[in-house]
Design a protein around this motif. Structure first.
Motif, mmCIF file in Angstrom:
data_model
loop_
_atom_site.group_PDB
_atom_site.id
_atom_site.type_symbol
_atom_site.label_atom_id
_atom_site.label_comp_id
_atom_site.label_asym_id
_atom_site.label_seq_id
_atom_site.Cartn_x
_atom_site.Cartn_y
_atom_site.Cartn_z
ATOM 1 N N ASN A 88 22.296 -2.290 24.493
ATOM 2 C CA ASN A 88 23.541 -3.021 24.735
ATOM 3 C C ASN A 88 23.281 -4.433 25.237
ATOM 4 O OD1 ASN A 88 25.380 -1.092 23.842
ATOM 5 N ND2 ASN A 88 25.411 -0.062 25.823
ATOM 6 N N LEU A 89 22.283 -4.584 26.108
ATOM 7 C CA LEU A 89 21.927 -5.922 26.590
ATOM 8 C C LEU A 89 21.386 -6.779 25.451
ATOM 9 C CD1 LEU A 89 20.252 -5.010 30.001
ATOM 10 C CD2 LEU A 89 22.442 -6.192 29.669
ATOM 11 N N ALA A 90 20.593 -6.178 24.581
ATOM 12 C CA ALA A 90 20.054 -6.913 23.427
ATOM 13 C C ALA A 90 21.187 -7.347 22.505
ATOM 14 C CB ALA A 90 19.037 -6.054 22.677
ATOM 15 N N ARG A 91 22.138 -6.463 22.273
ATOM 16 C CA ARG A 91 23.297 -6.829 21.444
ATOM 17 C C ARG A 91 24.026 -8.026 22.035
ATOM 18 N NH1 ARG A 91 25.040 -0.763 21.304
ATOM 19 N NH2 ARG A 91 23.961 -0.040 19.422
ATOM 20 N N GLU A 92 24.250 -7.962 23.341
ATOM 21 C CA GLU A 92 24.962 -9.043 24.015
ATOM 22 C C GLU A 92 24.170 -10.352 23.953
ATOM 23 O OE1 GLU A 92 27.145 -10.035 28.265
ATOM 24 O OE2 GLU A 92 26.098 -8.126 28.039
ATOM 25 N N ALA A 93 22.861 -10.273 24.154
ATOM 26 C CA ALA A 93 22.024 -11.477 24.112
ATOM 27 C C ALA A 93 22.048 -12.113 22.728
ATOM 28 C CB ALA A 93 20.590 -11.135 24.519
ATOM 29 N N VAL A 94 21.960 -11.304 21.686
ATOM 30 C CA VAL A 94 21.993 -11.832 20.317
ATOM 31 C C VAL A 94 23.370 -12.426 20.010
ATOM 32 C CG1 VAL A 94 21.839 -11.209 17.860
ATOM 33 C CG2 VAL A 94 20.127 -10.342 19.486
ATOM 34 N N GLU A 95 24.403 -11.780 20.486
ATOM 35 C CA GLU A 95 25.757 -12.296 20.283
ATOM 36 C C GLU A 95 25.940 -13.653 20.966
ATOM 37 O OE1 GLU A 95 30.140 -11.102 21.930
ATOM 38 O OE2 GLU A 95 28.907 -9.467 21.166
ATOM 39 N N ILE A 96 25.487 -13.761 22.204
ATOM 40 C CA ILE A 96 25.597 -15.020 22.943
ATOM 41 C C ILE A 96 24.789 -16.118 22.251
ATOM 42 C CG2 ILE A 96 24.918 -16.197 25.089
ATOM 43 C CD1 ILE A 96 25.607 -13.513 26.534
ATOM 44 N N ALA A 97 23.559 -15.785 21.894
ATOM 45 C CA ALA A 97 22.696 -16.779 21.236
ATOM 46 C C ALA A 97 23.300 -17.236 19.919
ATOM 47 C CB ALA A 97 21.301 -16.195 21.031
ATOM 48 N N SER A 98 23.838 -16.303 19.151
ATOM 49 C CA SER A 98 24.460 -16.661 17.870
ATOM 50 C C SER A 98 25.610 -17.640 18.085
ATOM 51 C CB SER A 98 24.988 -15.411 17.176
ATOM 52 O OG SER A 98 23.937 -14.537 16.858
ATOM 53 N N ALA A 99 26.439 -17.353 19.061
ATOM 54 C CA ALA A 99 27.584 -18.223 19.340
ATOM 55 C C ALA A 99 27.136 -19.623 19.747
ATOM 56 C CB ALA A 99 28.462 -17.607 20.415
ATOM 57 N N ILE A 100 26.138 -19.700 20.606
ATOM 58 C CA ILE A 100 25.687 -21.016 21.073
ATOM 59 C C ILE A 100 25.024 -21.797 19.950
ATOM 60 C CG2 ILE A 100 24.043 -22.197 22.596
ATOM 61 C CD1 ILE A 100 24.733 -20.080 24.721
ATOM 62 N N VAL A 101 24.153 -21.152 19.198
ATOM 63 C CA VAL A 101 23.454 -21.856 18.107
ATOM 64 C C VAL A 101 24.451 -22.309 17.053
ATOM 65 C CG1 VAL A 101 21.764 -21.599 16.235
ATOM 66 C CG2 VAL A 101 21.234 -20.724 18.524
ATOM 67 N N ILE A 102 25.384 -21.446 16.693
ATOM 68 C CA ILE A 102 26.386 -21.800 15.681
ATOM 69 C C ILE A 102 27.268 -22.943 16.184
ATOM 70 C CG2 ILE A 102 28.481 -20.976 14.511
ATOM 71 C CD1 ILE A 102 26.963 -18.279 14.175
ATOM 72 N N THR A 103 27.609 -22.928 17.465
ATOM 73 C CA THR A 103 28.413 -24.011 18.042
ATOM 74 C C THR A 103 27.726 -25.356 17.844
ATOM 75 O OG1 THR A 103 29.420 -22.560 19.688
ATOM 76 C CG2 THR A 103 29.396 -24.907 20.193
ATOM 77 N N GLU A 104 26.428 -25.375 17.988
ATOM 78 C CA GLU A 104 25.695 -26.633 17.862
ATOM 79 C C GLU A 104 25.463 -27.042 16.402
ATOM 80 O OE1 GLU A 104 24.992 -28.894 20.191
ATOM 81 O OE2 GLU A 104 26.194 -27.562 21.425
ATOM 82 N N ILE A 105 25.451 -26.079 15.501
ATOM 83 C CA ILE A 105 25.268 -26.395 14.079
ATOM 84 C C ILE A 105 26.527 -27.020 13.498
ATOM 85 C CG2 ILE A 105 24.977 -25.380 11.781
ATOM 86 C CD1 ILE A 105 23.054 -23.374 13.053
ATOM 87 N N ILE A 106 27.662 -26.482 13.916
ATOM 88 C CA ILE A 106 28.944 -26.940 13.341
ATOM 89 C C ILE A 106 29.337 -28.298 13.866
ATOM 90 C CG2 ILE A 106 31.416 -26.422 13.253
ATOM 91 C CD1 ILE A 106 30.654 -23.477 13.225
#
Length: 115
Positions: free
Chosen positions: A97-115
């Protein structure tokens, strides 16, 4: 930015391994893959804002990234730091569950910076 995307991909692959290990009741793989997914997700965030040669540890990378990221993302970065502190958790269900949350957070932050 390319390095951060590669780290995010690696985190996603490791999360998939962890979930498969959980399904197959292979808790050693689940534990190791979950921990590594968390590290790679956190590193993806760090590399979004900081050059790799500036990072001596994942935790330090997140702290340096916070100096450069928009303040609206700080709460997510702080949650990643909290997740990193939980790497010694032994319960595989909690780790996944922690890994899921970490990947979700990282995805959101990286995508925010790409867009």
């Amino acid at each position: 930015m390319r390095q951060s995307i590669n780290e995010l991909r690696q985190a996603g692959s490791l999360l998939a391994e962890a979930e498969q290990g959980l399904e197959e009741k292979n808790y050693l793989i689940t534990r190791n893959s979950s921990r590594n997914a968390i590290r790679h997700a956190a590193l993806a965030v760090a590399l979004t804002y900081v050059e790799s040669d500036e990072i001596s540890s994942v935790r330090e990378g997140i702290l340096l990234a916070m100096e450069r990221m928009p303040s609206k993302l700080w709460i997510e970065a702080l949650r990643l730091l909290e997740i990193l502190r939980s790497l010694n958790e032994e319960d595989v269900h909690i780790l996944v569950n922690l890994a899921r949350e970490a990947v979700e957070i990282a995805s959101a932050i990286v995508i925010t910076e790409i867009i």
